[in-house]
Design an enzyme around this catalytic site. Structure first.
Site, PDB file in Angstrom:
ATOM      1  N   LYS A 160       0.829  -1.211   0.000  1.00 25.81           N
ATOM      2  CA  LYS A 160       0.000   0.000   0.000  1.00 25.81           C
ATOM      3  C   LYS A 160       0.863   1.260   0.000  1.00 25.81           C
ATOM      4  O   LYS A 160       2.016   1.247   0.370  1.00 25.81           O
ATOM      5  CB  LYS A 160      -1.004  -0.045   1.159  1.00 25.81           C
ATOM      6  CG  LYS A 160      -2.127  -1.023   0.818  1.00 25.81           C
ATOM      7  CD  LYS A 160      -3.313  -0.972   1.716  1.00 25.81           C
ATOM      8  CE  LYS A 160      -4.372  -1.959   1.163  1.00 25.81           C
ATOM      9  NZ  LYS A 160      -5.358  -2.324   2.143  1.00 25.81           N
ATOM     10  N   ARG A 173      -3.231 -10.196   4.612  1.00 24.69           N
ATOM     11  CA  ARG A 173      -3.595 -10.295   3.192  1.00 24.69           C
ATOM     12  C   ARG A 173      -2.432  -9.722   2.392  1.00 24.69           C
ATOM     13  O   ARG A 173      -2.130  -8.539   2.503  1.00 24.69           O
ATOM     14  CB  ARG A 173      -4.881  -9.502   2.959  1.00 24.69           C
ATOM     15  CG  ARG A 173      -5.388  -9.510   1.528  1.00 24.69           C
ATOM     16  CD  ARG A 173      -6.636  -8.636   1.422  1.00 24.69           C
ATOM     17  NE  ARG A 173      -7.159  -8.613   0.076  1.00 24.69           N
ATOM     18  CZ  ARG A 173      -6.678  -7.840  -0.903  1.00 24.69           C
ATOM     19  NH1 ARG A 173      -5.694  -7.010  -0.669  1.00 24.69           N
ATOM     20  NH2 ARG A 173      -7.198  -7.891  -2.103  1.00 24.69           N
TER      21      ARG A 173
END
Ligand code: PMM
Length: 285
Positions: free
Chosen positions: A221, A261
């Site tokens: 991210k 994840r």
């Protein structure tokens, strides 16, 4: 239909690893790579060989600013991939905000519904999940990706995420979902800037106090790229933030995350084992 086991069967207690298969042309870090169903299926199987406990199949990008895909397109992207992975014995999760996609995915064999909107995008979702009995990932979310950063306003992000998740839990329970089905996710990057994301990660122990398993999705991210920016301020590209993802995985697992994840499974599968060994030694077992 039974829920996915919350701990590793027969093994030492450790954080689970969810590998990501984005069957999309436009996801942030892997858009277009697994858009072809055959490539997506092969990639899912490869992630399992590398140590994924769960494969998360998504057909709609949630990258900041992205537009929504149609229901028909989303169904066409995910259902064949889920059916094929399930046929190979893979534990599959479907990453969707739509109740109709969730229902079709469960029909095709998905054992987890990963709803980044926590039931907010489609009010039918909690009822569909309740009817199927599968595990339900309820993520913290304040609105669709096209304008989510305008909602990244908090006085105390950990307290507010905790309270908002708690409200979602009350709602989905009222719709018939059981406690045993629920997994929570603080939604890193969703209506959160870098500072909020770091605070949420540091707040994992407070979030686990809600009493549900916690899923953490930090992989590749933007806040990692920002942390590792060049001296001139250019963010590190996602393709070189996998080591930082790994560090978050180890720390999150040690702090009590139930599952991470991630896009790159192998090293993260090693990292959760390191965290588990560290914890066991600390607990004197
Ligand atoms: N992040 C993305 C997509 N799905 N699901 C959960 N539960 N948690 C997340 O943090 C999450 C998610 C966006 O990341 P990607 O586009 O790299 O898959």
């Amino acid at each position: 239909m039974t829920s996915v086991p919350i701990s590793v069967p027969g093994g030492p207690e450790r954080c689970l690893v969810m590998g990501v298969v984005n069957v999309t042309p436009d996801s942030f870090s892997d858009g277009g790579m697994w858009f072809d169903p055959a490539a997506a299926i092969q990639h899912g199987l490869e992630l399992v060989r590398e140590g994924a406990d769960i494969v998360d199949v998504g057909g709609e990008s949630t990258r900041p600013g992205s537009a929504r895909v149609s229901l028909e397109e989303e169904l066409a992207r995910v259902v064949p991939v889920i059916r094929a992975l399930r046929a190979e014995g893979v534990t599959v999760s479907v990453d969707t905000m739509r109740a109709e996609v969730a229902a079709a995915a469960v029909e095709a064999g998905a054992q987890i519904v990963n709803d980044v909107s926590g039931g907010l995008a489609d009010p039918e979702m909690p009822r569909v999940v309740a009817a199927t009995g599968v595990t339900y990932v309820v993520m913290h979310w304040r609105g669709h990706s096209h304008d989510m950063y305008s909602r990244a306003v908090y006085a105390d992000v950990v307290t507010e995420v905790r309270e908002e998740l708690s409200k979602r839990v009350d709602l989905v329970l009222a719709e018939g979902v059981t406690h045993e089905q629920i997994v929570l996710d603080p939604g890193l990057g969703f209506a959160k800037n870098a500072e909020h994301n770091w605070a949420v990660l540091a707040g994992i122990p407070k979030l686990t106090e809600l009493g549900y398993p916690l899923l953490v999705g930090a992989s590749r991210k933007r806040f990692l790229g920002r942390l590792l920016a060049d001296p001139d301020g250019t963010p590190r590209p996602f393709s070189r933030s996998d080591d930082a993802t790994l560090a978050v995985t180890a720390l999150a697992a040690h702090a009590g995350a139930w599952c991470v994840r991630v896009h790159e499974v192998g090293p993260n599968a090693d990292a959760v084992r390191v965290a588990a060994a560290w914890k066991r030694a600390g607990a004197g077992t």
